[in-house]
Design an enzyme around this catalytic site. Structure first.
Site, PDB file in Angstrom:
ATOM      1  N   TRP A 255       0.905  -1.148  -0.116  1.00 61.99           N
ATOM      2  CA  TRP A 255       0.126  -0.009  -0.065  1.00 61.99           C
ATOM      3  C   TRP A 255       1.039   1.315   0.125  1.00 61.99           C
ATOM      4  O   TRP A 255       1.832   1.278   1.009  1.00 61.99           O
ATOM      5  CB  TRP A 255      -0.819   0.007   1.227  1.00 61.99           C
ATOM      6  CG  TRP A 255      -2.052   0.991   1.624  1.00 61.99           C
ATOM      7  CD1 TRP A 255      -2.715   1.538   0.435  1.00 61.99           C
ATOM      8  CD2 TRP A 255      -2.143   1.868   2.759  1.00 61.99           C
ATOM      9  NE1 TRP A 255      -3.239   2.539   1.077  1.00 61.99           N
ATOM     10  CE2 TRP A 255      -3.146   2.755   2.265  1.00 61.99           C
ATOM     11  CE3 TRP A 255      -1.639   1.743   3.970  1.00 61.99           C
ATOM     12  CZ2 TRP A 255      -3.495   3.662   3.342  1.00 61.99           C
ATOM     13  CZ3 TRP A 255      -2.202   2.643   4.953  1.00 61.99           C
ATOM     14  CH2 TRP A 255      -2.989   3.429   4.378  1.00 61.99           C
TER      15      TRP A 255
ATOM     16  N   ASP B 127      -0.476  -5.469   9.574  1.00 63.77           N
ATOM     17  CA  ASP B 127      -1.348  -4.360   9.097  1.00 63.77           C
ATOM     18  C   ASP B 127      -2.636  -5.287   8.788  1.00 63.77           C
ATOM     19  O   ASP B 127      -2.538  -6.050   7.766  1.00 63.77           O
ATOM     20  CB  ASP B 127      -0.727  -3.557   7.836  1.00 63.77           C
ATOM     21  CG  ASP B 127      -2.173  -2.730   7.521  1.00 63.77           C
ATOM     22  OD1 ASP B 127      -2.938  -2.547   8.166  1.00 63.77           O
ATOM     23  OD2 ASP B 127      -1.861  -1.964   6.627  1.00 63.77           O
TER      24      ASP B 127
ATOM     25  N   ALA C 210      -6.289  -4.566   7.590  1.00 64.43           N
ATOM     26  CA  ALA C 210      -7.372  -3.588   7.088  1.00 64.43           C
ATOM     27  C   ALA C 210      -8.770  -4.196   6.502  1.00 64.43           C
ATOM     28  O   ALA C 210      -9.559  -3.411   6.211  1.00 64.43           O
ATOM     29  CB  ALA C 210      -6.719  -2.457   6.358  1.00 64.43           C
TER      30      ALA C 210
ATOM     31  N   LYS D  15     -13.150  -0.520   6.662  1.00 61.77           N
ATOM     32  CA  LYS D  15     -13.588  -1.358   5.535  1.00 61.77           C
ATOM     33  C   LYS D  15     -14.710  -2.274   6.079  1.00 61.77           C
ATOM     34  O   LYS D  15     -16.099  -2.424   5.590  1.00 61.77           O
ATOM     35  CB  LYS D  15     -12.770  -2.023   4.626  1.00 61.77           C
ATOM     36  CG  LYS D  15     -11.279  -1.367   4.816  1.00 61.77           C
ATOM     37  CD  LYS D  15     -11.300  -0.256   3.458  1.00 61.77           C
ATOM     38  CE  LYS D  15     -10.038   0.542   3.784  1.00 61.77           C
ATOM     39  NZ  LYS D  15      -9.545   1.007   2.617  1.00 61.77           N
TER      40      LYS D  15
HETATM   41  C1  LIG Z   1      -3.391  -1.938   3.705  1.00 66.61           C
HETATM   42  C2  LIG Z   1      -4.023  -0.939   4.471  1.00 66.61           C
HETATM   43  N1  LIG Z   1      -3.539  -0.519   5.714  1.00 66.61           N
HETATM   44  C3  LIG Z   1      -4.497   0.350   6.371  1.00 66.61           C
HETATM   45  C4  LIG Z   1      -5.370   1.267   5.773  1.00 66.61           C
HETATM   46  C5  LIG Z   1      -5.712   2.164   6.720  1.00 66.61           C
HETATM   47  O1  LIG Z   1      -6.758   2.486   6.813  1.00 66.61           O
HETATM   48  P1  LIG Z   1      -7.827   3.497   7.426  1.00 66.61           P
HETATM   49  O2  LIG Z   1      -8.826   4.411   6.457  1.00 66.61           O
HETATM   50  O3  LIG Z   1      -8.412   2.937   8.535  1.00 66.61           O
HETATM   51  O4  LIG Z   1      -6.846   4.571   7.991  1.00 66.61           O
HETATM   52  C6  LIG Z   1      -5.762   1.019   4.524  1.00 66.61           C
HETATM   53  C7  LIG Z   1      -6.601   1.743   3.745  1.00 66.61           C
HETATM   54  O5  LIG Z   1      -6.956   1.807   2.587  1.00 66.61           O
HETATM   55  C8  LIG Z   1      -4.785  -0.102   3.867  1.00 66.61           C
HETATM   56  O6  LIG Z   1      -5.458  -0.495   2.371  1.00 66.61           O
END
Ligand SMILES: Cc1ncc(COP(=O)(O)O)c(C=O)c1O
Length: 394
Positions: A127, A208, A210, A243
């Protein structure tokens, strides 16, 4: 003084929003932005969230500060959702954070306090915001091999070989499930092997997660984190509820530290709160309270699980239909990987020029690395999308 500033590079994902909005074509497709959309292209508020919000509105008596760790009952709920019964007694502490991004950022600062000479390793690719959120102070960022563009799957031998060269000053960022951007994930057996490598080398695992529940199910998607909880001594976990609860703008996440014993874990927790105090002080309450209300009410919890299953089943079914359509229209198995990938994203393997062309010629928007948001596809558009991808990549 401001003249000393230069313009930052636009965020590759957010930069897509304006051109898409301005595109007058009625049949344009937005496969860029990373939010769940239903078959009408809408990012709706889940019904269960609406119900919990009403309950919160009716019962909330004060808007006084919540405290540095946020809503404690939310933190407990998140521990159950992510760890189930795998969390070793007294060794795992969770702290509410503003989104998964806030959790990543707090934990990066915690890591810097623990291991100031650490090097953080990100998967290739990852990401794009990881590097920005995780690079603090002197910490160096490196990359470990992950995705094989030839097979569109994880290059596990290369990944494992790289991890074996690491040691206690290394921190590896692992996507707990539903890898972003590739959609390619480790099997449970591969997670078992990574857990053993981490144990042997002493490197620090930093998860991580998410998209829990967007892949194969809430419990299935947490296999990695739960396996590590029962295998290694220490780890960090950043969780996002954006999400799976559909509460993106409410900024709801949780930062977990698992220590080797109860004493070190509680010191880590105190440090996390101290770090939060120096950045945003306390997290926003609304969304976390909503999650806590849902998780602590059997009927609402069941409704949430079923609304989550509707989202993930839709994505899995779209994947199968896309793979079938690619097979039919191309006469090859080249795109079968879309049916195997899990979560919201897949990398299609187009070049940046082909991504530009599909935008220009067909009004189909994706990220320049050819990441598509599968949830942005509507059933009625599958054939058109497949034809367009084959046309630009011919
Ligand atoms: C891989 C990954 N980690 C963390 C996040 C962070 O999400 P948040 O919107 O809760 O900050 C995202 C959001 O797109 C993501 O794709």
């Amino acid at each position: 003084m401001f003249e000393s500033l230069s313009s930052p590079k636009p965020d590759a994902i957010l930069a897509q929003m304006a051109p898409f909005k301005d595109d007058p074509r009625a049949d344009k497709m937005n496969l860029g932005i990373g939010v769940y959309m239903d078959d009408k292209g809408k990012t709706i508020i889940p019904g269960v969230v609406k119900l919990a919000e009403q309950l919160l509105l009716d019962s909330e008596e004060s808007k006084t500060y919540v405290g540095l760790a946020g809503n404690l009952s939310y933190n407990e709920a998140m521990k159950e959702i992510v760890f189930a019964d795998s969390a070793p007694e007294g060794r795992v502490y969770g702290m509410q954070a503003p989104g998964g991004s806030g959790a990543l950022s707090v934990l990066a600062k915690l890591m810097e306090r623990m291991r100031p000479n650490a090097k953080i390793w990100l998967s290739t690719p990852t990401w794009p915001n990881h590097a920005a959120l995780l690079s603090t102070g002197n910490i160096e960022i490196g990359e470990y091999p992950y995705f094989d563009p030839e097979t569109c799957s994880v290059d596990f031998p290369a990944m494992a070989a790289k991890l074996r060269t690491m040691g206690p000053d290394d921190v590896v960022i692992l996507h707990g499930c539903c890898h972003n951007p590739t959609g390619a994930n480790l099997t449970n057996e591969q997670w078992d092997e990574v857990a053993e490598i981490v144990k042997e080398t002493g490197l620090l695992p930093f998860f991580d997660i998410a998209y829990q529940g967007f892949g194969d199910g809430l419990d299935e998607d947490a296999y990695s984190v739960r396996k590590f909880a029962s295998t290694v001594d220490e780890m960090l976990v950043a969780v996002s509820c954006s999400k799976n609860f559909g509460i993106y703008r409410d900024r709801v996440g949780c930062a977990f530290a698992m220590g080797a014993n109860a004493e070190t874990a509680s010191i880590a927790y105190a440090n996390m709160q101290n770090i939060a105090r120096g950045i945003y002080s306390m997290p926003p309450d609304h969304g976390a309270s909503v999650v806590s209300i849902i998780w602590n009410d059997d009927a609402l919890k069941a409704q949430w699980k079923s609304e989550l299953a509707v989202m993930s089943n839709r994505m899995t079914s779209l994947r199968t239909k896309l793979a079938d359509s690619f097979r039919e229209q191309s006469g090859t198995n080249k795109f079968d990987f879309i049916g195997v990938h899990r979560g919201m994203f897949s990398l299609l393997g187009l070049t940046p020029e082909q991504v530009d062309k599909i935008k220009k010629d067909h009004g189909i928007y994706m990220i320049s690395d050819s990441r598509i948001n599968v949830a942005g596809v509507q059933e009625a558009n599958i054939e058109r999308l497949v034809k367009a991808v084959l046309a630009v990549s011919a």
